[in-house]
Motif scaffolding. Structure first.
Motif, mmCIF file in Angstrom:
data_model
loop_
_atom_site.group_PDB
_atom_site.id
_atom_site.type_symbol
_atom_site.label_atom_id
_atom_site.label_comp_id
_atom_site.label_asym_id
_atom_site.label_seq_id
_atom_site.Cartn_x
_atom_site.Cartn_y
_atom_site.Cartn_z
ATOM 1 N N GLU A 1 36.665 84.887 88.148
ATOM 2 C CA GLU A 1 36.394 86.015 87.275
ATOM 3 C C GLU A 1 34.894 86.244 87.271
ATOM 4 O O GLU A 1 34.119 85.301 87.171
ATOM 5 C CB GLU A 1 36.835 85.643 85.858
ATOM 6 C CG GLU A 1 37.775 86.647 85.270
ATOM 7 C CD GLU A 1 38.171 86.253 83.862
ATOM 8 O OE1 GLU A 1 39.372 86.294 83.595
ATOM 9 O OE2 GLU A 1 37.296 85.911 83.049
ATOM 10 N N THR B 1 39.404 93.208 83.052
ATOM 11 C CA THR B 1 39.817 92.914 81.687
ATOM 12 C C THR B 1 38.758 93.427 80.720
ATOM 13 O O THR B 1 37.586 93.063 80.818
ATOM 14 C CB THR B 1 40.015 91.403 81.487
ATOM 15 O OG1 THR B 1 40.788 90.900 82.587
ATOM 16 C CG2 THR B 1 40.733 91.101 80.183
ATOM 17 N N ALA C 1 35.485 91.477 82.391
ATOM 18 C CA ALA C 1 35.724 90.471 83.423
ATOM 19 C C ALA C 1 36.393 91.140 84.606
ATOM 20 O O ALA C 1 37.356 91.892 84.444
ATOM 21 C CB ALA C 1 36.605 89.369 82.867
ATOM 22 N N ARG D 1 38.274 90.651 88.249
ATOM 23 C CA ARG D 1 38.926 89.695 89.155
ATOM 24 C C ARG D 1 39.327 90.404 90.437
ATOM 25 O O ARG D 1 39.938 91.473 90.397
ATOM 26 C CB ARG D 1 40.165 89.089 88.493
ATOM 27 C CG ARG D 1 39.866 87.954 87.546
ATOM 28 C CD ARG D 1 41.134 87.449 86.915
ATOM 29 N NE ARG D 1 41.725 88.468 86.028
ATOM 30 C CZ ARG D 1 42.997 88.462 85.654
ATOM 31 N NH1 ARG D 1 43.815 87.516 86.093
ATOM 32 N NH2 ARG D 1 43.449 89.399 84.851
#
Lengths: 580, 480
Positions: B8, B37, B72, B74
């Protein structure tokens, strides 16, 4: 001293669509590189400081920075040898049927397939013997490639003069050695040639011979010479592709190279299904026997589209070097220019007009300049004629690709959406089109068909006059015109409906040999004489306009045995009007 | 979806429009699926547009509203894929391919990259199977064939949706009994419009044989860039793995192009015409070219894209580039619509490039080709004469010209005009056309061979019918 770039390995730094930036790679411009773990094929298009810019011919999804880049050190090249004819390649000369065997119905990435079949054996008959001196471009033997084309095996053009020490006759694959020179050079049935480098020749010859297309409006009014260049611009639905197909089918070239550049997949399929079945009127063999197709449809990678026109023209030059007349069709050069624009945008170059790169004009010029009728290195005469379709946005001819093309090409076939809407095909506007070869080629026609140039000029005048009169008619109506001019309008109508109108899908009229064209031209001239004479004799314009026999005359061109019908129709009209 | 061990990053450098710039990452692959996120825990999807060792550019499909530098990010290591299974039929998804009909997730038989690969031109089969849509203007003069891509060029306020629905309801290849399955992709259309489609699908039971992807007007614009690709991936899967004949309806492609322009502007690319990116042709081609047939495969994909021409302008880049890729176009006319004619298809600028191979004996009828040429020419002449009438008045016209005018009127009123639920078979369409052609003097029918005139012209048909009757009567008599 030249830096060796072959085998140099670098690392990917950045990926942006078809553009990959590598670092730590030794490279020179236009080296071909293998990019990433899958070994996607790419070409060096820029060097900025320590970074090398590569345009990749395949989709780059899933490739990541840090993967390796290997330089082959070779420029993008095509394989030239027997087996080209009847093939269908993608933009970088991978054979599409072989790719299908490898990856199924959809084209996967990272596939490699040799352009020429490595297993097929060809019967080679040498035309040189031990002790003969040969040099680049010379013919050393022949292979019967298809039923109609004898493939001349050439010494690669860059080989200096040498003595033949060995030469073999027999059945060989393209990779077998067929001759050895005194410096140890082994010659094969094929050689490679970089696509961006024009193949050499001795000298260019003047364009004195027409490339007959079997299309009346082209051959009579706007002929293209063998070795000439032509552009067909037109909005969608005006018939660019149909005209290109017609040229590919009926042009009197020995070899046809068709480049489907960024166009519809189904159109390529149409050619693929049709060419093996269509019979060439001159040889009686399927058209496919003399055709090479390069297909890079609009949804295939854009960089390969950029390469496809070079691949095509290099193949065309190769057959020219054997002494053949080659007709090359590029459909569409606009898509090629757009591919340039897209790559240029990714390279963050300063844009020129409408976002096209500043070098658009010079690239177009370079490409069309590879056309020509030449004396080959082998001493023969061969030609490459180039016909490029242009797809101007919105049908507007003032856009950069059309304008830059028109500055270079000698023949302009202007497609007209108004004619297309009236279903007048080919929808080539006879008032705005031109051919700069027309005058020089008239001599050729005069020798074969004495009255051709004269009738042509007369018909052109009638059409021009018709356009002028039409303007008056719009204002005051047809009835206000003097009788003589009304008759002229009627003659112009015959020229349009009888000569100019030609349906590509009609089984007979799709191709019109020059002899038939000449008969039709003479018939129209005769008809005009009858009309004017009838007028003198006191016949009314209405009688002339509604003369019986009109339909028979117009429809006679649809008959295989047109001559008696045409004569009968003319006689009928003569009898009805002049009573003779 | 993200596998274990996916790192992340909280290294967002910039956020600009729908784009997020992330730095200091491990190598990220081009086109990779990204999960972002937000501080409130919601997860959004995105895709890598540009990747380098220093910076990665991510486009967020659901916009960047509410995002900040603490989000975040990913990288999933996977490119954007669609879960494929025949169970997709009868289901409704959002523009990102997630079910929104309350049903379970699709258990994938295969996960396919939505980017798709090009069909090898050497593997294509030329489309030539006549599709009967039951709409005269299409079947008669702009015939659709299986594997074709034929868009509707519409204008705002015209009933393009009704036409698309009618085609979806009625389209069939005669004599096969095979039905079409519909893949429907909505891009940026209103809830009302979408509802109109859904209700019709439900009512006619078509939904069972449909896969629906909905990106509505209030859904993120960037999502529209993947919606048609989701739909076409589903279509390819069903057509070439499960032998379905698929009709793909894409509406509205204009909204798709607007989204493309938005992304291009956010990336500060050199704009082409009217601000649309220079690669729009290529980009549209990667959508439209995913129609066709493949040799040796039973299924097929026929595309029916809909676009609205901004300011009714057919030279606008969107219809223009579309017309260069698709195999013809159906152009709707505001004028016909105002006259109350449905469908308001203007046959003069409309065209089906694949028609010539799909009509004629064995497919439609022997007279179809020449009939079409004659109908087109006659209608064109009639429309042209209307212009003349406006200047010189109808009195100045000859008898012949008046008949052409009448033909054009009847053409629109009787032949073009039909009910939204009227399913005309091709014979009806052709015969009705013949009735109109009978308005013209017979010697004007120059584009039709004599033998067809004698066979299909109402005058001869009537005569023939009378003769037959007479013969019958006579034989009756002799019997007696």
């Amino acid at each position: 001293m030249e830096v060796k770039t072959a085998g140099s390995v670098g690392e990917i730094y950045r990926i942006s669509g078809p553009l990959v930036v590598a670092e730590g790679l030794k490279a020179k411009m236009y080296d071909v590189c293998k990019v990433g773990e899958e070994g996607l094929m790419g070409e060096v298009v820029g060097i900025v400081g320590e970074k090398v810019l590569i345009q990749v011919y395949e989709d780059t999804s899933g490739v990541r920075p840090g993967e390796k880049v290997v330089n082959t050190g070779m420029p993008l090249s095509v394989e030239l040898g027997p087996g080209l004819l009847k093939s269908i390649y993608d933009g970088v000369q991978r054979p599409l049927p072989v790719l299908r065997e490898m990856s199924g119905d959809f084209i996967a990435r990272g596939l490699e397939a040799p352009a020429l079949d490595r297993k097929k054996k060809w019967d080679f008959k040498p035309t040189v013997k031990k002790g003969d001196k040969v040099k680049g471009g010379q013919i050393i033997g022949v292979v019967q490639e298809t039923d109609i084309i004898e493939h001349k095996i050439l010494v690669p053009p860059n080989v200096p003069e040498r003595t033949v020490v060995e030469v073999y006759e027999g059945s060989f694959t393209v990779e077998d050695t067929i001759a050895v020179l005194d410096d140890g050079t082994e010659l094969k049935l094929y050689h490679k040639w970089p696509v961006r480098v024009p193949r050499p020749y001795v000298e260019k010859l003047p364009p004195e011979v027409p490339l007959l297309t079997g299309q009346r409006i082209l051959d009579i009014f706007f002929p293209i010479a063998k070795g000439g260049t032509a552009a067909i611009p037109g909005g969608f639905g005006t018939g660019k592709t149909v005209t290109q197909h017609q040229l590919a089918k009926w042009a009197d070239a020995h070899v046809v190279v068709y480049i489907g550049c960024g166009e519809r997949g189904n159109e390529m399929t149409e050619i693929l299904e049709e060419f093996p079945e269509l019979i060439d009127p001159r040889t009686g063999k399927p058209l496919m026997e003399r055709a090479v197709l390069v297909a890079n449809t609009s949804n295939m990678p854009v960089a390969a589209r950029e390469a496809s026109v070079y691949t095509g023209i290099t193949i065309a030059e190769y057959y020219r070097d054997m002494g053949y007349d080659v007709a090359l069709q590029a459909d569409s050069t606009s898509r090629w220019a757009e591919a340039m624009r897209e790559m240029s945008g990714r390279l963050e170059e300063m844009p020129g007009e409408e976002g096209y790169p500043a070098y658009l004009a010079s690239r177009l010029a370079e490409f069309y300049e590879r056309a020509g009728r030449v004396k080959t290195l082998a001493g023969n005469v061969g030609s490459v004629s180039v016909v490029g379709a242009v797809s101007p946005p919105g049908g507007d001819f003032s856009e950069p690709v059309t304008q830059n093309t028109l500055r270079i090409v000698k023949v302009f076939w202007a497609l007209d959406s108004k004619l297309a809407a009236r279903r007048h095909f080919p929808a080539i506007n006879w008032l705005t089109s031109y051919s700069l070869y027309a005058e020089t080629l008239q001599e050729w026609f005069r020798q074969r068909f004495p009255e051709w140039p004269e009738i042509r000029r007369w018909m052109m005048e009638v059409l021009q006059e018709e356009a002028n009169l039409q303007e008056i008619v719009m204002l005051v109506g047809k009835d206000a015109l003097p009788d003589k001019q009304r008759v002229l309008l009627e003659i112009a109508r015959y020229i349009r409906e009888f000569i100019l109108l030609q349906y590509a899908y009609h089984e007979v009229d799709t191709y019109c040999p020059p002899e038939k064209m000449y008969d039709m031209m003479k018939a129209i001239k005769e008809l005009a004489d009858i009309f004017y004479k009838a007028l003198e004799m006191g016949r009314t314009v209405e009688e002339i306009e509604n003369v019986e026999g009109r339909d028979e005359l117009l429809k006679s061109k649809y008959e295989v045995d047109y001559k008696p019908k045409l004569q009968a129709a003319l006689e009928k009209i003569r009898k009805n009007l002049l009573g003779e | 979806m993200a596998s274990e061990g996916v790192k992340e990053y909280r290294t967002i450098r910039d956020i600009a429009g729908p784009l997020i710039f992330v730095e200091k990452t491990e190598p990220v692959s081009y086109g990779e699926l990204v999960l972002i996120t937000l501080p409130d825990g919601t997860v959004r999807k995105g895709q890598v547009l540009d990747t380098s060792k220093d910076i990665v550019v991510v486009q967020s499909f659901e916009g960047t509203r509410g995002m900040d530098k603490s989000c975040a990010v990913r990288f999933t290591g996977d490119i954007v894929k669609l879960d494929c299974s025949p169970d997709m039929l009868g289901r409704i998804f959002n523009g990102r391919g997630e079910p929104i009909d309350g049903g379970p997730r699709i258990v994938p038989e295969e996960r396919r990259p939505i980017i798709g690969s090009a069909i090898n031109p050497a593997a294509r089969a030329y489309p030539r199977e006549f599709i009967q849509t039951g709409i005269s203007a299409i079947d008669g003069m702009n015939t659709l064939v299986r594997g074709q891509k034929l868009p509707i060029f519409s204008c705002s306020g015209l009933p393009h949706n009704d036409i698309a629905l009618q085609v979806a309801r009625q389209a069939k290849v005669r004599g096969t009994g095979e039905e079409f399955a519909v893949v429907f992709a909505a891009m940026g259309i209103t809830f009302e419009e979408a509802n109109y489609f859904m209700k019709d699908f439900e009512r006619t039971g078509a939904l069972e044989r449909a896969v629906v992807f909905l990106n509505l007007a209030n859904d993120p614009a960037i999502e529209r860039l993947i919606t048609p690709r989701m739909a076409l991936t589903a279509a390819e899967y069903l057509a070439f793995e499960y032998d379905y004949h698929i009709l793909v309806i894409l509406t509205d492609m204009t909204n798709y192009c607007e989204a493309l322009r938005e992304i291009s502007a956010a990336r500060e690319e050199v704009p082409g015409r009217r601000g649309y990116p220079g690669y729009m042709y290529t980009d549209l081609a990667t959508i439209y070219e995913r129609a066709g047939r493949i040799r040796g495969k039973k299924g097929s994909i026929t595309q029916f894209p809909i676009l609205t021409m901004p300011a009714d302008d057919i030279t606008h880049p969107i219809p223009d580039l579309t017309g260069y890729i698709t195999e013809g176009q159906l152009v709707l006319s505001r004028e016909l619509h105002m006259k109350g004619i449905y469908p308001p298809i203007d046959v003069l600028p409309s065209l089906s490039r694949l028609m010539k191979e799909g009509i004629g004996p064995g497919m439609t009828r022997e007279d179809h080709k020449q009939w079409n040429d004659q109908m087109y020419a006659a209608y064109a002449e009639g429309v042209e004469l209307r212009g003349l009438v406006a200047i010189v008045g109808e009195e100045a016209l000859s008898e012949r010209d008046r008949r052409y005018l009448k033909f054009a009127d009847e053409f629109e009123r009787r032949w073009l005009n039909q009910g939204k639920y009227e399913d005309r078979d091709i014979e009806y369409t052709l015969d009705l056309g013949w009735e109109l052609l009978a308005i013209l003097p017979e010697e004007e029918l120059t584009k039709i061979e004599r033998k067809y005139i004698e066979k299909y012209h109402p005058k001869y048909r009537k005569k023939k019918a009378e003769e037959e009757k007479k013969e019958e009567a006579e034989s009756e008599l002799t019997k007696r």
